[in-house]
Design a protein around this motif. Structure first.
Motif, PDB file in Angstrom:
ATOM      1  N   TRP A 120      19.725  68.331  30.622  1.00 31.05           N
ATOM      2  CA  TRP A 120      19.288  67.025  30.174  1.00 31.05           C
ATOM      3  C   TRP A 120      19.495  66.013  31.284  1.00 31.05           C
ATOM      4  CZ3 TRP A 120      21.813  62.316  29.552  1.00 31.05           C
ATOM      5  CH2 TRP A 120      21.115  61.344  28.827  1.00 31.05           C
ATOM      6  N   ILE A 121      18.517  65.153  31.471  1.00 29.35           N
ATOM      7  CA  ILE A 121      18.674  64.046  32.411  1.00 29.35           C
ATOM      8  C   ILE A 121      18.413  62.752  31.651  1.00 29.35           C
ATOM      9  CG2 ILE A 121      18.080  65.352  34.469  1.00 29.35           C
ATOM     10  CD1 ILE A 121      15.282  64.125  34.339  1.00 29.35           C
ATOM     11  N   GLY A 122      18.966  61.692  32.140  1.00 30.81           N
ATOM     12  CA  GLY A 122      18.764  60.419  31.470  1.00 30.81           C
ATOM     13  C   GLY A 122      19.349  59.301  32.295  1.00 30.81           C
ATOM     14  N   GLY A 123      19.318  58.137  31.749  1.00 31.15           N
ATOM     15  CA  GLY A 123      19.865  56.976  32.430  1.00 31.15           C
ATOM     16  C   GLY A 123      19.524  55.717  31.668  1.00 31.15           C
ATOM     17  N   ASP A 124      19.958  54.609  32.207  1.00 33.65           N
ATOM     18  CA  ASP A 124      19.721  53.327  31.553  1.00 33.65           C
ATOM     19  C   ASP A 124      18.361  52.734  31.909  1.00 33.65           C
ATOM     20  OD1 ASP A 124      22.211  53.392  30.314  1.00 33.65           O
ATOM     21  OD2 ASP A 124      23.193  52.497  32.052  1.00 33.65           O
ATOM     22  N   ARG A 125      17.782  53.199  33.000  1.00 32.61           N
ATOM     23  CA  ARG A 125      16.501  52.661  33.454  1.00 32.61           C
ATOM     24  C   ARG A 125      15.557  53.826  33.751  1.00 32.61           C
ATOM     25  NH1 ARG A 125      20.624  50.272  35.603  1.00 32.61           N
ATOM     26  NH2 ARG A 125      20.668  51.454  37.523  1.00 32.61           N
ATOM     27  N   PRO A 126      14.250  53.628  33.607  1.00 28.80           N
ATOM     28  CA  PRO A 126      13.295  54.693  33.932  1.00 28.80           C
ATOM     29  C   PRO A 126      13.478  55.224  35.356  1.00 28.80           C
ATOM     30  CG  PRO A 126      12.170  52.959  32.746  1.00 28.80           C
ATOM     31  CD  PRO A 126      13.572  52.455  33.020  1.00 28.80           C
ATOM     32  N   ALA A 132      16.967  61.302  38.907  1.00 25.98           N
ATOM     33  CA  ALA A 132      17.657  62.525  38.489  1.00 25.98           C
ATOM     34  C   ALA A 132      16.717  63.718  38.434  1.00 25.98           C
ATOM     35  CB  ALA A 132      18.327  62.309  37.137  1.00 25.98           C
ATOM     36  N   ALA A 133      15.461  63.475  38.093  1.00 20.95           N
ATOM     37  CA  ALA A 133      14.488  64.569  37.986  1.00 20.95           C
ATOM     38  C   ALA A 133      14.178  65.201  39.327  1.00 20.95           C
ATOM     39  CB  ALA A 133      13.201  64.059  37.340  1.00 20.95           C
ATOM     40  N   TYR A 134      14.387  64.481  40.416  1.00 27.38           N
ATOM     41  CA  TYR A 134      14.034  64.992  41.739  1.00 27.38           C
ATOM     42  C   TYR A 134      15.244  65.472  42.532  1.00 27.38           C
ATOM     43  CZ  TYR A 134       9.402  63.263  40.827  1.00 27.38           C
ATOM     44  OH  TYR A 134       8.170  63.072  40.278  1.00 27.38           O
ATOM     45  N   VAL A 135      16.402  65.528  41.912  1.00 28.76           N
ATOM     46  CA  VAL A 135      17.595  65.997  42.610  1.00 28.76           C
ATOM     47  C   VAL A 135      17.571  67.521  42.609  1.00 28.76           C
ATOM     48  CG1 VAL A 135      20.116  66.081  42.580  1.00 28.76           C
ATOM     49  CG2 VAL A 135      18.923  63.967  41.982  1.00 28.76           C
ATOM     50  N   PRO A 136      17.588  68.164  43.780  1.00 27.99           N
ATOM     51  CA  PRO A 136      17.513  69.622  43.819  1.00 27.99           C
ATOM     52  C   PRO A 136      18.833  70.330  43.517  1.00 27.99           C
ATOM     53  CG  PRO A 136      17.568  68.746  46.031  1.00 27.99           C
ATOM     54  CD  PRO A 136      17.546  67.563  45.100  1.00 27.99           C
TER      55      PRO A 136
END
Length: 145
Positions: A120-126, A132-136
């Motif tokens: 799961w990835i997420g955060g306070d801002r888009p 986070a989606a692009y962290v390898p």
């Protein structure tokens, strides 16, 4: 044959409910009893279950499971099964530790060397989600857990 002496549960942020079972030798096992959004209900069920396992032989996992399953007129349901799951997993963990083998050895042996997992990835801002989606790097729990 070690008797169960203590069962406690802990809420772990952000959403988990963990069960710890300790035997008379001081060994312990952990299980997860999470039912997202219903922690208090599962905790209430655990409060009913805990007195019934204190003093029982921690190695009699199936006997304990059957006692809970067959004890009452009403069976199942997500709250009951989450509480029972937490106890069951903690007992298997405790048994594995006492026998000095990983749980998968008790359940028939290793099946694979790798397994795909949901991260799961997420955060306070888009932009946080995008970053986070692009962290390898492999998925890891947030430092705040």
């Amino acid at each position: 044959m070690a008797k169960i002496t203590n069962v406690v549960y802990y809420r772990v942020k952000p959403r988990w409910l963990m069960v710890k079972i300790t035997d008379e030798n001081g060994e312990f096992g952990w299980g997860e009893a999470t039912l997202e959004g219903h922690d208090l209900a599962v905790e209430g069920c655990l409060e009913e279950m805990i007195p019934r396992v204190i003093g029982r032989d921690a190695n009699e996992i199936e006997n304990i499971w059957q006692m809970f399953w067959r004890h009452g007129f009403y069976r199942g349901g997500p709250v009951f099964m989450s509480a029972l799951s937490g106890i069951d997993i903690a007992l298997w963990d405790l048994k594995g530790k006492n026998l000095k083998v990983p749980i998968y050895e008790l359940l028939g042996g290793k099946v694979r060397n790798e397994v795909q997992v949901y991260c799961w990835i997420g955060g306070d801002r888009p932009s946080d989600v995008e970053d986070a989606a692009y962290v390898p790097a492999p998925c890891a729990l947030p430092a705040s857990v």
